[in-house]
Design a protein around this motif. Structure first.
Motif, short mmCIF file in Angstrom:
data_model
loop_
_atom_site.label_atom_id
_atom_site.label_comp_id
_atom_site.label_asym_id
_atom_site.label_seq_id
_atom_site.Cartn_x
_atom_site.Cartn_y
_atom_site.Cartn_z
N ALA A 11 -0.62 -10.10 -8.39
CA ALA A 11 0.09 -10.45 -7.35
C ALA A 11 -0.56 -10.25 -6.01
N ASP A 12 -0.09 -10.83 -4.68
CA ASP A 12 -0.67 -10.70 -3.81
C ASP A 12 -0.86 -9.31 -3.35
N ILE A 13 0.37 -8.52 -3.59
CA ILE A 13 0.38 -7.01 -3.33
C ILE A 13 1.24 -6.81 -4.61
N THR A 14 0.66 -5.54 -5.10
CA THR A 14 1.49 -4.69 -6.21
C THR A 14 1.78 -3.43 -5.63
N THR A 15 2.99 -2.58 -6.00
CA THR A 15 3.20 -1.40 -5.72
C THR A 15 3.71 -0.51 -6.88
N PHE A 16 3.19 0.60 -6.79
CA PHE A 16 3.74 1.60 -7.90
C PHE A 16 4.49 2.58 -7.53
N SER A 17 5.37 3.16 -8.49
CA SER A 17 5.87 4.61 -8.05
C SER A 17 5.43 5.67 -8.99
N PHE A 18 5.34 6.94 -8.56
CA PHE A 18 4.84 7.97 -9.54
C PHE A 18 5.90 8.99 -9.43
N HIS A 19 7.14 8.83 -9.53
CA HIS A 19 8.12 9.68 -9.44
C HIS A 19 8.08 10.18 -10.78
N PRO A 20 8.60 11.57 -11.08
CA PRO A 20 8.64 12.03 -12.43
C PRO A 20 9.11 11.24 -13.72
N VAL A 21 9.88 10.53 -13.61
CA VAL A 21 10.51 9.80 -14.67
C VAL A 21 9.67 8.44 -15.00
N LYS A 22 8.82 8.33 -14.17
CA LYS A 22 8.06 7.21 -14.49
C LYS A 22 6.75 7.54 -15.38
N THR A 23 5.96 6.50 -15.91
CA THR A 23 4.99 6.85 -17.01
C THR A 23 3.80 7.94 -16.27
N CYS A 80 13.50 -2.70 0.89
CA CYS A 80 12.23 -3.12 1.69
C CYS A 80 12.40 -4.01 2.60
N ALA A 81 13.08 -5.22 2.11
CA ALA A 81 13.51 -6.22 3.09
C ALA A 81 14.34 -5.88 4.06
N LEU A 82 15.59 -5.30 4.11
CA LEU A 82 16.28 -4.85 5.03
C LEU A 82 15.33 -3.94 6.18
N TYR A 83 14.71 -3.00 5.47
CA TYR A 83 13.59 -1.95 6.47
C TYR A 83 13.04 -3.04 7.62
N CYS A 84 12.75 -4.10 7.08
CA CYS A 84 12.07 -5.08 8.24
C CYS A 84 12.86 -6.11 9.10
N THR A 129 8.83 3.59 -2.56
CA THR A 129 9.74 3.11 -1.59
C THR A 129 8.84 2.69 -0.38
N ALA A 130 8.06 3.96 -0.14
CA ALA A 130 7.08 3.62 0.90
C ALA A 130 6.13 2.55 0.65
N ALA A 131 5.65 2.49 -0.53
CA ALA A 131 4.76 1.44 -0.95
C ALA A 131 5.46 0.07 -0.74
N LEU A 132 6.47 -0.20 -1.27
CA LEU A 132 7.21 -1.39 -0.90
C LEU A 132 7.54 -1.83 0.55
N HIS A 133 7.88 -0.80 1.49
CA HIS A 133 7.99 -1.09 2.98
C HIS A 133 6.55 -1.38 3.44
N CYS A 134 5.31 -0.72 3.03
CA CYS A 134 4.28 -1.13 3.62
C CYS A 134 3.75 -2.55 3.07
N ALA A 135 3.92 -2.92 1.88
CA ALA A 135 3.96 -4.22 1.34
C ALA A 135 4.56 -5.21 1.96
N CYS A 136 6.03 -4.85 2.56
CA CYS A 136 6.69 -5.78 3.45
C CYS A 136 5.92 -6.01 4.67
N ILE A 137 5.97 -4.99 5.32
CA ILE A 137 5.10 -5.00 6.72
C ILE A 137 3.88 -5.79 6.52
N ALA A 138 2.88 -5.31 5.68
CA ALA A 138 1.68 -6.21 5.79
C ALA A 138 1.94 -7.89 5.51
N ALA A 139 3.01 -7.92 4.53
CA ALA A 139 3.37 -9.42 4.19
C ALA A 139 4.00 -10.15 5.42
#
Ligand SMILES: Cc1ncc(COP(=O)(O)O)c(C=O)c1O
Length: 398
Positions: free
Chosen positions: A184-196, A101-105, A70-80
């Motif tokens: 993409a211009d920016i790609t984000t990943f999540s490393f939550h335990p259910v992820k790969t 993440c759009a609403l955060y901005c 989620t932080a990754a998406l927020h930063c991506a939106c800020i940078a964009a």
């Protein structure tokens, strides 16, 4: 196949399995402990090592590991440069963070419909929703399958939009032979335990663009600038000097989480292979069950599958999705639903979104469920899952 467990029959299995589960082994534990007892447990060498590893694996110029997806998406939106008045197009079939993440901005999420067979965002639906205010597209590689990157890229180029790929599900996936991360211009990943692969909690932001990278670095670390070249009031006074040049956040990841993730990434190919074997076993079994619809794959995507979705053809069954879900649970196989369309949530309702916005997503949601898919599953677990689905379909078949 016998009485359903939900009606008092013998369950397929006694010990429950869930739709997802991490794989943590002795090597992972050792990597974490080794870093934990070292000198630097945050802002240290393991985070830098992780960033370089992600860049190499994803063939991308810059990677920045952060505290979560989620932080990754927020930063991506800020940078964009997304801000009030802007619109950001995304899919409703996702975890809410892809739209939040759009609403955060201060921007407005706009929901494009998904394709009825791949369940990924439909480029045609995206194009219909573009206005003068559209700034970016957050395209989600739902279940790990790459979105139609070529088509979406063309739309972004045509309308001068920034493409953010929410790849929370798709580390290890390739599109046209290239790893997800630098497409993409920016790609984000999540490393939550259910992820790969997991860091407990963690995320990453990747880009090939130097300017976006600089903005991402500021966004995730308090807007702090340490490079003299970019300081506003340099010359600086000494080594300690830094400037806060924008409003950023503390979205840092720790070194012991980075150590875990580095160890996990060493197993990514093994995880991908095992996931593919399970997907193949499911596809083969469900090909003979007309009541079960499975997700279509596009040939461009060499998918590292995160979720396996079955869609019930409810016209052919004498049950509701809820009854099927509860019956699965009673058989010892705990499914999950990914996802309630984001704009259905009360928060989004209060913002003025209404049901009916994306008919395909709503139709898919009505019949879908995620069944267990994780590398630690034994062949017996896989067969039990198939047996439970088959047993319930046979019980409710019209
Ligand atoms: C598609 C998608 N995007 C973003 C996120 C957010 O990631 P995190 O939970 O690491 O904040 C998730 C996590 O579930 C997700 O599934």
């Amino acid at each position: 196949m016998g009485e359903l467990a939900i009606n008092g029959g013998e369950p397929v299995r006694k010990e429950k399995i869930y739709y997802g589960c991490q794989w943590i082994d002795a090597q992972d534990v050792e990597a974490v402990v080794h870093t934990l007892v070292g000198d630097l447990i945050t802002c240290g060498p393991k985070v830098k090592e992780l960033d370089r590893l992600l860049e190499k694996m994803c063939e991308t110029k810059h990677a920045v590991a952060v505290s979560n997806g989620t932080a990754a998406l927020h930063c991506a939106c800020i940078a964009a440069g997304i801000g009030p008045g802007d619109e950001v197009i995304t899919t409703p079939l996702t975890f809410a963070a892809s739209a939040n993440c759009a609403l955060y901005c201060g921007a407005k999420p706009v929901f494009a419909d998904v394709e009825p067979d791949t369940y990924n965002i439909d480029p045609k639906s995206i194009e219909r929703l573009i206005t003068d205010r559209t700034k970016a597209i957050v395209a989600v590689d739902y279940t790990g399958q790459a979105v139609r990157i070529r088509e979406i890229r063309e739309i972004c180029d045509k309308y001068n939009l920034i493409l953010i790929e929410d790849a929370a599900h798709s580390i290890g996936t390739k599109y046209d032979g290239k790893p997800i991360g630098g497409l993409a211009d920016i790609t984000t990943f999540s490393f939550h335990p259910v992820k790969t692969v997991t860091a407990g909690e963690g995320g990453a932001i990747l880009t090939n663009d130097d300017e976006l990278y600089h903005k991402i670095m500021l966004a995730c670390n308090h807007g702090i600038e340490r490079d003299e070249e970019f300081m506003e009031e340099a010359p600086h006074e000494g080594m300690w000097y830094y400037e806060q040049v924008s409003l950023g956040y503390n979205y840092r990841i720790t070194d012991f989480q980075a150590a875990l993730l580095i160890s996990q990434l060493g197993k990514l190919e093994k995880f991908k292979k095992r996931r593919a074997e399970i997907v193949e076993a499911y596809n083969e079994a469900f090909a003979n069950i007309p009541e079960i619809i499975v997700q279509k794959e596009i040939p461009e995507s060499d998918t590292c599958r995160h979720l396996y979705i079955i869609q019930l053809d409810l016209d052919k069954l004498n049950c509701t999705r809820r009854e099927f879900f509860d019956a699965m649970s009673a058989e010892g196989i705990q499914p999950q639903i990914h996802y309630v369309p984001v704009y259905w949530f009360p928060y989004y309702k209060r913002l003025g979104y209404t049901k009916g916005l994306c008919p395909n997503a709503e139709q898919i949601y009505a019949g879908m469920m995620s069944i267990p898919l994780y590398p630690k599953m034994t062949d017996e677990d896989v067969q039990d899952t198939i047996a439970a689905v088959t047993k319930i379909v046979e019980a409710y078949r019209k």
